[in-house]
Scaffold this active site. Sequence first.
Site, PDB file in Angstrom:
ATOM      1  N   GLU A 268      -1.216   0.396  -9.505  1.00 23.62           N
ATOM      2  CA  GLU A 268      -0.484   0.931  -8.360  1.00 23.62           C
ATOM      3  C   GLU A 268       0.746   0.061  -8.127  1.00 23.62           C
ATOM      4  O   GLU A 268       0.635  -1.138  -7.933  1.00 23.62           O
ATOM      5  CB  GLU A 268      -1.377   0.905  -7.107  1.00 23.62           C
ATOM      6  CG  GLU A 268      -0.683   1.494  -5.906  1.00 23.62           C
ATOM      7  CD  GLU A 268      -1.519   1.450  -4.624  1.00 23.62           C
ATOM      8  OE1 GLU A 268      -2.052   0.377  -4.300  1.00 23.62           O
ATOM      9  OE2 GLU A 268      -1.633   2.488  -3.960  1.00 23.62           O
TER      10      GLU A 268
ATOM     11  N   LYS B 242      -6.983  -4.362  14.092  1.00 21.46           N
ATOM     12  CA  LYS B 242      -6.027  -5.346  13.573  1.00 21.46           C
ATOM     13  C   LYS B 242      -5.024  -4.650  12.659  1.00 21.46           C
ATOM     14  O   LYS B 242      -5.325  -4.314  11.521  1.00 21.46           O
ATOM     15  CB  LYS B 242      -6.717  -6.468  12.789  1.00 21.46           C
ATOM     16  CG  LYS B 242      -5.765  -7.630  12.600  1.00 21.46           C
ATOM     17  CD  LYS B 242      -5.983  -8.434  11.357  1.00 21.46           C
ATOM     18  CE  LYS B 242      -5.484  -7.815  10.101  1.00 21.46           C
ATOM     19  NZ  LYS B 242      -3.996  -7.709   9.990  1.00 21.46           N
TER      20      LYS B 242
ATOM     21  N   GLU C 233     -10.472   3.143   2.482  1.00 27.19           N
ATOM     22  CA  GLU C 233      -9.414   4.034   1.990  1.00 27.19           C
ATOM     23  C   GLU C 233      -8.422   3.170   1.234  1.00 27.19           C
ATOM     24  O   GLU C 233      -7.694   2.384   1.833  1.00 27.19           O
ATOM     25  CB  GLU C 233      -8.708   4.719   3.171  1.00 27.19           C
ATOM     26  CG  GLU C 233      -9.592   5.637   3.985  1.00 27.19           C
ATOM     27  CD  GLU C 233      -9.945   6.922   3.257  1.00 27.19           C
ATOM     28  OE1 GLU C 233      -9.304   7.250   2.231  1.00 27.19           O
ATOM     29  OE2 GLU C 233     -10.884   7.601   3.712  1.00 27.19           O
TER      30      GLU C 233
ATOM     31  N   CYS D  85       0.046   5.917  -0.054  1.00 28.66           N
ATOM     32  CA  CYS D  85      -1.061   5.854  -1.008  1.00 28.66           C
ATOM     33  C   CYS D  85      -1.157   7.138  -1.830  1.00 28.66           C
ATOM     34  O   CYS D  85      -1.713   7.136  -2.926  1.00 28.66           O
ATOM     35  CB  CYS D  85      -2.360   5.613  -0.263  1.00 28.66           C
ATOM     36  SG  CYS D  85      -2.623   6.826   1.043  1.00 28.66           S
TER      37      CYS D  85
END
Length: 488
Positions: free
Chosen positions: A392, A179, A254, A288
């Site tokens: 972040e 997905k 992750e 990331c």
Amino acid sequence: TMAHSKALLVLENFIGGKFVPCSSYIDSYNPSTGEVYCRVPDSGKEEVEAAVKAAKYAFPIWSSKSPLERSQILNKLADLIEHDLEAFAQAESKDQGKTITFSRTVDIPRAVYNFRFFASSILHHTTECTEMATMGCVHYTSRTPVGVAGLISPWNLPLYLLTWKIAPAIACGNTVVAKPSEMTSVTAWMMCKLLEKAGVPHGVVNVVFGTGTKAGEALVCHPDVPLISFTGSTLTAQRITEKSAPHCKRLSLELGGKNPAIIFDDADLSQCIPTTLRSSFANQGEICLCTSRIFVQKGIYNEFLKRFVAEAKKWKIGNPSDPTVDVGALISKEHLEKVRSYVKKAQAEGARVLCGEGVDSLALPTGNLKGYFMLPTVITEVKDESCCMQEEIFGPVTCVVPFDTEEEVIERANSVKYGLAATVWSSNVGRVHRVAQRLQSGLVWTNCWLVRDLNLPFGGMKASGIGREGAKDSYEFFTEVKTITIKH
Ligand code: NAD
């Protein structure tokens, strides 16, 4: 509806080797124009059920093929994607907002390489064997594919990250239900069109498009999907962990980062400045691994800052399809607003914005005025406790702060909840080793950034993830190990 002047691209799910329409759809935007240009299936339980069924059916066939047979099919798929590299690169740029230069040189070549890499590495694994002479026994381990793997990927590097999961999963003999992010589904759909030609049997790779809460969660909760490989935010990973707990699923997570760059007085600034600009602003800061906290030792702080800001201002923003453009559009209006809000918060706390958002004017081509653009932004005079130094942001925003000693900077670099990647800049090899050893970070790049050998483990510590991906690590994740003892 009648209102659409241009025909929309309509995607379909890929289940059991066939494209199947869905009963409802989600609008997908072109981030560089703000227009809806594509409709993505809004799949739910029913579609996931069909895809898992197809994957289960294909598993005995696929898992009984030899590694060499699977390897040849993966190589063929790599060739087919490479043959259409330009079409994939343009589609990725349009769908995601990233520059055509980035999708041409990074995203799609890496997607091709992911298949080639695992096509090769799967041929070279060996298992362990030990002898227990006094008992007349040998022990050995055997590795077998697990079954149907659920793969969930984010929007920042769409085909790159999805194939980084699909390739090892199927190379090991699993079948998959993938997905992709509902915001960036086009290149996954394009890849599905090549599977049959590559020789991938029906049902080995199924792709179900839709949102995380509907399609993603249906996959996470499906009892016949024993492993989930997820790349995305830490918040979503918590939800996936909770939802999969009753099934005791194997998870690879992750997640996000708040990556430091540590720049010592003896750093080679002619290398460090261009690389740190890239590590901060490449792909609009939506990687990331991007640097968002730059610690610079006092002796070179002023010089670094001056040169860094002067160079950041040179990055050209504009239509992502223009090959001379360095900065494309952010993924969505909501994300752009979120990233901007961090700059406002920093200013409210007394930080200084040296370039970019709110300081420099944004000149865009007329066709891109409604796109989600933001200039590379450098913030300074910001406290370590500030949200801009802790959370972040995932956009073209980086903070630069001074430090005095090695001891101090290690502590400050480690003082966030994340631990994904770090860069260290120094020409003192002893210092580089000492600092790298002590950083709480799954990856440490010294005097470089984003140089990867796919053989080696990739992944984060702390809130940046659980598990690692790489030649050996992905093989271990996507297989079950058994210890067998033979007595003679
Ligand atoms: P996200 O967590 O919002 O979404 C990632 C994927 O999960 C999407 O496909 C989404 O639809 C799906 N999802 C969302 N909610 C779900 C749920 N409840 N159940 C199942 N699936 C669900 O992340 P994003 O905004 O797409 O991506 C950005 C994030 O990804 C950043 O935090 C970034 O650091 C991280 N990221 C990490 C890595 C890495 O390798 N460590 C790489 C790229 C991006």
